[in-house]
Write an enzyme that holds these catalytic residues in place. Structure first.
Site, mmCIF file in Angstrom:
data_model
loop_
_atom_site.group_PDB
_atom_site.id
_atom_site.type_symbol
_atom_site.label_atom_id
_atom_site.label_comp_id
_atom_site.label_asym_id
_atom_site.label_seq_id
_atom_site.Cartn_x
_atom_site.Cartn_y
_atom_site.Cartn_z
ATOM 1 N N GLY A 10 5.964 -0.535 6.907
ATOM 2 C CA GLY A 10 6.766 0.525 7.807
ATOM 3 C C GLY A 10 7.054 1.748 7.108
ATOM 4 O O GLY A 10 6.930 1.657 5.863
ATOM 5 N N TRP A 14 0.862 -1.182 0.035
ATOM 6 C CA TRP A 14 -0.072 0.008 0.090
ATOM 7 C C TRP A 14 1.001 1.037 -0.098
ATOM 8 O O TRP A 14 1.812 1.285 0.876
ATOM 9 C CB TRP A 14 -0.928 0.123 1.307
#
Ligand code: M6R
Length: 609
Positions: free
Chosen positions: A101, A74
């Site tokens: 992250g 994403w």
């Protein structure tokens, strides 16, 4: 949020990885990829779009192998594309890495690695991890990964694989979840349990700073100091549907609970030195450009519009600049007055809302500078704006917006500090006071989230009613509007928000015995006035549920129920005070047996006018 899957064992890894990635689809993603160790070495395939696109590209020709890693991305750094998709490799293609992250210092690491001769092909922060592992590799993958993660600032859950050590996967985590699934002669790694729930219910949960070596027959987990740990085996008792929601009954509740994390991610790298300074490097606005702004026009829809209202209070108070907030659907048809020195600020979680996009395009036609706050990298709003400030809330699945709203508020506060600094009107001490207060909010929020039982009781009172009122003064009014929208949207109770001072101009006629009135009282400067308005309601026998700032003791005696909210500077209170309203709406909807995540007639992304 991105998804990670790793497998090592005796079964064909490709189908297990694809199956695991599909189980993580609910998290939202824009591209997918796998890296498999096969007879000829590491084979990497990735594709923009759905997993089906990856499968179509691979066809039936993927070589066999019994270990590999997979990822659904994403986008954060760099738009969705084949190249930006994970896994990422070093120069030699002998190392592959998947990562969830944000690596804050990736630009400086990238520069340093380029000086060492590494060549980069993507725009991602993750690619530095692959090159770092390659750079430090001297025949020991665990050591190389350990050195690589020491260099990295930010958050990560990662898995690395290399050709030379085809019998192991190495994983590490900091501030991003990673869990190891334990099989018989095979093991799994994933960012979330559903990826391997079909195969095993036994897990080790990796904690921050820990690393693991995962082979087909063993899992060794190491503490940050390198010491081998004896970790307990956890058994997952959830079914597959529950596991997708992290054990919560609804995505909305999961997303409400994720808000401290969403705030921390959104402030990471922007509020520097624990909030003592602010830097929004992505905006790259010069002091002259910031000083030239004479007016700000905020345009958005629904919850994002309510965030804009809070932004207006903050910006006008701190920047002393006029700020107008408009519903995008109105803005586009009312021939707005936009002079050249007006900054148009567009807020949209999805970045695809038709009205917001049309408003943005109208402002573009008029030649205004456009800054977007959005949660989706590469969305239409992000692409069409001049500057983008991303919220790092992660994908929001429930139709009712919660964590996106909270990160929009945070972004507006950070933007205010940034503009104040660049315009030279905020001194270092003021920035530090506001910045450190912002940094404290996630912890304060955690204490609110632990008080669900109090809100469940209030929800039990609210649930049988068909009508409720929300009131507030100053920025509390903006929060009341958001609280009312949340309640309407998911519990179907008719709820309206009013500025407290407006009640007596008409609405007071609707106050009848027992009717629920949710009164916000977080603004120190107007607490007395708020109390007077509450008394007006009590005199008509309304049932007042008060959300009061900690220390506003007198309220407890005047109202029927009170929920105290930890104190922060007045202007920042919305980040704390809206969360109990979200939970209240949630528990009321549950008590009324409403379909919380997918309310009737509504869609997550409103792409029609
Ligand atoms: O994706 P956007 O932020 O542009 O969406 C705007 C509204 O449609 C959205 O906030 C809507 O009001 C929410 N469902 C409210 O919870």
């Amino acid at each position: 949020m991105c998804g990670i899957v790793g497998y090592i064992g005796t079964q064909p890894a490709y189908s297990i990885l694809i199956d695991g990635l599909k189980k993580l689809e609910y998290r939202g993603y824009d591209s997918a990829g796998v890296a498999l160790l096969c007879a000829k070495g590491l084979k990497v395939e990735k594709a923009k779009g759905e997993i089906a696109m990856l499968e179509a590209r691979v066809g039936n020709n993927f070589p066999e192998g019994n270990m590999g890693i997979g990822h659904t991305r994403w986008a954060t750094h760099g738009a969705p594309s084949d190249i930006n998709a994970h896994p990422h490799c070093g120069c030699s293609q002998e190392f592959a890495v998947v990562h969830n992250g944000i690596i804050e210092n990736y630009l400086s690491l990238r520069e340093w690695l380029e000086e060492q001769g590494h060549r980069f092909i993507s725009e991602t922060d993750t690619e530095v991890l692959a090159h770092l592992v390659e750079h430090y590799y001297d025949g020991d993958l665990l050591r190389a990964v350990s050195q690589a993660v020491k260099m990295v600032e930010g958050s990560f859950a990662m898995v690395a694989v290399c050709e030379q050590e085809g019998d192991k996967l190495i994983c590490a985590r900091k501030d991003s979840p990673l869990v190891i699934g334990l099989g018989e002669g095979e093991n799994y790694i994933a960012s979330d349990v559903p990826a391997f729930l079909k195969w095993t219910r036994h897990t080790h949960i990796l904690e921050d700073g820990e690393m693991a070596v995962v082979t087909a027959s063993a899992v060794s987990i190491f503490a940050p100091n390198g010491q081998l740990l004896q970790k307990e085996i956890n058994e997952v008792t959830w079914d597959a549907a529950e596991a997708e929601k992290g054990g919560y009954p609804h995505f909305m509740l999961k997303e409400i609970m994720e808000q401290p994390r969403a705030l921390r991610d959104t402030m990471r790298g922007r509020l520097i030195d624990e909030g003592r300074d602010i830097n929004l490097t992505e905006l790259a606005l010069t002091p002259q450009q910031c000083q030239a702004i004479e007016r700000i026009f905020i345009v958005a829809c629904g919850t994002a519009y309510h965030a804009g209202l809070v932004g207006k209070y903050a910006m006008e108070k701190i920047l002393r600049l006029p700020v107008e907030v408009d519903l995008a659907s109105e803005f586009r048809y009312r021939d707005p007055l936009l002079d050249p020195n007006t900054l148009v600020l567009v807020i949209s979680q999805s970045g695809e809302t038709a009205d917001t996009l049309a408003a943005l395009r109208l402002a573009r036609k008029r030649g205004n500078q456009i800054l977007a706050i959005t949660n989706v990298v590469g969305s239409s709003v992000a692409r069409d704006a001049d500057k983008v400030l991303y919220t790092w809330a992660g994908p929001e699945i429930a139709v009712a917006s919660t964590k996106a709203y909270l990160t929009q508020l945070l972004s507006l506060y950070m933007l205010t500090l940034y503009l104040g600094k660049q315009r030279g009107i905020l001194d270092g001490q003021t920035i530090a006071e506001m910045g450190t207060a912002l940094c404290r909010l996630p912890t304060q929020l955690e204490s609110i989230l632990g008080r669900e039982a109090e809100l469940q009781q209030i929800a039990d009172y609210l649930a049988p009613w068909e009508s409720a009122f929300f009131i507030g003064r100053n920025v509390d009014y903006a929060v009341a509007m958001e609280g009312a929208l949340k309640l309407k949207e998911i519990s179907y109770i008719h709820a309206e928000a009013y500025a407290s001072g407006e009640l007596k101009h008409g609405t007071l006629a609707l106050i009848v015995d027992g009717i629920p009135v949710i009164a916000m009282a977080t603004q120190s400067a107007v607490l007395d006035k708020s109390l007077s308005n509450i008394k007006e309601i009590k005199a008509r026998c309304g049932h007042v549920i008060c959300f009061a700032r900690e220390g506003a003791i007198s309220f407890a005696q005047e109202v029927d129920r009170v929920f105290h909210i930890p104190a922060a500077p007045d202007i920042l209170m919305p980040i704390l005070s809206v969360v109990p309203l979200q939970l209240l709406a949630y528990y009321t909807a549950v008590a009324r047996a409403c379909p919380v995540d997918k309310p009737r007639n509504l869609a997550k992304s409103v792409t029609v006018e």
